[in-house]
Design a protein around this motif. Sequence first.
Motif, PDB file in Angstrom:
ATOM      1  N   THR A 104      -0.263  25.874   6.254  1.00  0.00           N
ATOM      2  CA  THR A 104      -0.442  25.909   7.901  1.00  0.00           C
ATOM      3  C   THR A 104       1.002  25.423   7.968  1.00  0.00           C
ATOM      4  O   THR A 104       1.472  25.882   9.500  1.00  0.00           O
ATOM      5  N   GLY A 105       2.188  25.107   7.010  1.00  0.00           N
ATOM      6  CA  GLY A 105       3.336  25.480   7.499  1.00  0.00           C
ATOM      7  C   GLY A 105       4.064  24.573   8.191  1.00  0.00           C
ATOM      8  O   GLY A 105       4.694  23.669   8.622  1.00  0.00           O
ATOM      9  N   LEU A 106       2.878  22.813   8.070  1.00  0.00           N
ATOM     10  CA  LEU A 106       2.795  21.353   8.834  1.00  0.00           C
ATOM     11  C   LEU A 106       3.628  20.832   7.754  1.00  0.00           C
ATOM     12  O   LEU A 106       4.269  19.418   7.888  1.00  0.00           O
ATOM     13  N   ASP A 107       3.968  20.976   6.281  1.00  0.00           N
ATOM     14  CA  ASP A 107       4.871  20.478   6.254  1.00  0.00           C
ATOM     15  C   ASP A 107       6.890  20.416   6.555  1.00  0.00           C
ATOM     16  O   ASP A 107       7.384  19.892   6.028  1.00  0.00           O
ATOM     17  N   LYS A 108       6.511  21.386   7.369  1.00  0.00           N
ATOM     18  CA  LYS A 108       7.589  21.901   8.458  1.00  0.00           C
ATOM     19  C   LYS A 108       7.505  20.810   9.561  1.00  0.00           C
ATOM     20  O   LYS A 108       8.745  20.144  10.049  1.00  0.00           O
ATOM     21  N   VAL A 109       6.529  20.460   9.705  1.00  0.00           N
ATOM     22  CA  VAL A 109       6.411  19.992  11.536  1.00  0.00           C
ATOM     23  C   VAL A 109       5.975  18.330  10.752  1.00  0.00           C
ATOM     24  O   VAL A 109       6.626  17.842  11.846  1.00  0.00           O
ATOM     25  N   LEU A 110       5.738  17.928   9.872  1.00  0.00           N
ATOM     26  CA  LEU A 110       5.243  17.154  10.150  1.00  0.00           C
ATOM     27  C   LEU A 110       6.298  16.455   9.128  1.00  0.00           C
ATOM     28  O   LEU A 110       6.726  17.088   7.585  1.00  0.00           O
ATOM     29  N   ASP A 111       6.654  14.951   8.761  1.00  0.00           N
ATOM     30  CA  ASP A 111       7.846  13.981   7.655  1.00  0.00           C
ATOM     31  C   ASP A 111       6.976  13.938   6.337  1.00  0.00           C
ATOM     32  O   ASP A 111       6.296  12.713   6.777  1.00  0.00           O
ATOM     33  N   VAL A 112       6.672  15.190   5.779  1.00  0.00           N
ATOM     34  CA  VAL A 112       5.978  15.133   4.679  1.00  0.00           C
ATOM     35  C   VAL A 112       6.445  13.916   3.210  1.00  0.00           C
ATOM     36  O   VAL A 112       7.711  14.415   2.574  1.00  0.00           O
ATOM     37  N   ARG A 113       6.303  13.037   3.076  1.00  0.00           N
ATOM     38  CA  ARG A 113       6.764  12.210   1.505  1.00  0.00           C
ATOM     39  C   ARG A 113       5.935  12.282   0.287  1.00  0.00           C
ATOM     40  O   ARG A 113       4.611  11.933   0.509  1.00  0.00           O
ATOM     41  N   GLU A 114       6.350  11.611  -0.893  1.00  0.00           N
ATOM     42  CA  GLU A 114       6.109  11.344  -2.079  1.00  0.00           C
ATOM     43  C   GLU A 114       5.545   9.780  -1.735  1.00  0.00           C
ATOM     44  O   GLU A 114       4.517   9.463  -2.285  1.00  0.00           O
ATOM     45  N   ALA A 115       6.317   9.388  -0.609  1.00  0.00           N
ATOM     46  CA  ALA A 115       6.068   7.781  -0.717  1.00  0.00           C
ATOM     47  C   ALA A 115       6.449   7.527   0.559  1.00  0.00           C
ATOM     48  O   ALA A 115       7.266   7.838   1.355  1.00  0.00           O
ATOM     49  N   VAL A 116       6.002   6.262   0.520  1.00  0.00           N
ATOM     50  CA  VAL A 116       5.863   5.298   1.724  1.00  0.00           C
ATOM     51  C   VAL A 116       7.947   5.203   1.399  1.00  0.00           C
ATOM     52  O   VAL A 116       7.820   4.328   0.519  1.00  0.00           O
ATOM     53  N   PRO A 117       8.711   4.960   2.939  1.00  0.00           N
ATOM     54  CA  PRO A 117       9.902   5.016   2.588  1.00  0.00           C
ATOM     55  C   PRO A 117       9.739   3.649   2.863  1.00  0.00           C
ATOM     56  O   PRO A 117       9.261   2.654   3.388  1.00  0.00           O
ATOM     57  N   GLY A 118      10.948   3.394   1.464  1.00  0.00           N
ATOM     58  CA  GLY A 118      10.900   1.919   1.457  1.00  0.00           C
ATOM     59  C   GLY A 118      10.265   1.088   0.509  1.00  0.00           C
ATOM     60  O   GLY A 118      10.616  -0.124   0.380  1.00  0.00           O
ATOM     61  N   GLU A 119       9.359   2.252  -0.043  1.00  0.00           N
ATOM     62  CA  GLU A 119       8.929   2.038  -1.269  1.00  0.00           C
ATOM     63  C   GLU A 119       9.207   1.653  -2.260  1.00  0.00           C
ATOM     64  O   GLU A 119      10.503   2.482  -2.349  1.00  0.00           O
TER      65      GLU A 119
END
Lengths: 119, 172
Positions: A104-119
């Motif tokens: 859907t291209g949402l990987d470029k619109v949303l901030d998608v990560r493998e883990a929670v920042p700071g985790e």
Amino acid sequence: MRGTSGDGAAEPELGLGLSTVGDYAVISVTGEIDMYTAPQLREAVRQLSSEGRMRVAIDLTPTEFCDSTGLGVLIGARRRLSDAGGSLVVVCANPRIRKLLDLTGLDKVLDVREAVPGE
Amino acid sequence: MNGSKHDRAGARAEAATVRFAFTPAAAYVRAARLVAADVAAHAGVASGLLDEVRQAVGEACTRAVLRHRDRGIDELVRVEFSIGDRFVAKVTDNAQDLRARSGDRVGAGVAGGDARANDHEAIEEDTLSEEITLIVLGGLVEDLVVTGPDAEGGTTVSMSWPLPGSGSAADH
């Protein structure tokens, strides 16, 4: 219809686990996100923002199923949080849902990560 | 539901049709997509494609329910699976083209936009979701045709997946 799906299967269940990791309020989503259950996720984000928790991570890694209604909720959440000076992180190490975000291209619109920042 | 059994011991399912309809409510979309995956499995659709069938039929049904909801239509959403040379799924609604009526709402984009009242947020996300369903379907399904609105006012989403020629029917 609850509990009486045509094939005898249980109704879709959505589990929302709340935790805090660093600066982020984390919503861990289990079960199925579809047009029946998505309003619960929308409300959970709304509840956090009403409490002043503007940095939110939605963890879809344990999610069994997500449809376009769920994607709509993610987009809406991102917009509301951004408008309020916050941010949304989508955590997804789930290949099935990752594929959905990619196509859907949402990987470029949303901030998608493998883990929670700071985790 | 109106269907017929086929010979699961054979290499390919016999021609068969499964047809049903449901009240356009969110609670029934899951049932539709689960039936889709089950019928596809019985038809012999490759196991690696069953998630795709489930997702795609769910998306098409979600789109139909959203279209009915938007127009206040209580008529049933119709679903049909047919097994022949390919596994074919058709989802038909009774709603005319949304864009013809409220193109400005559809134009609510992914990025930007003003903060809105809570009920408007849900409506907007629904509209957004309807748009996303077609994007998802287009990305997922190689053989996808959306027709309509036809003379009765609805649209039909037709999708198909290959069936094995021999020897690899679903095993369950």
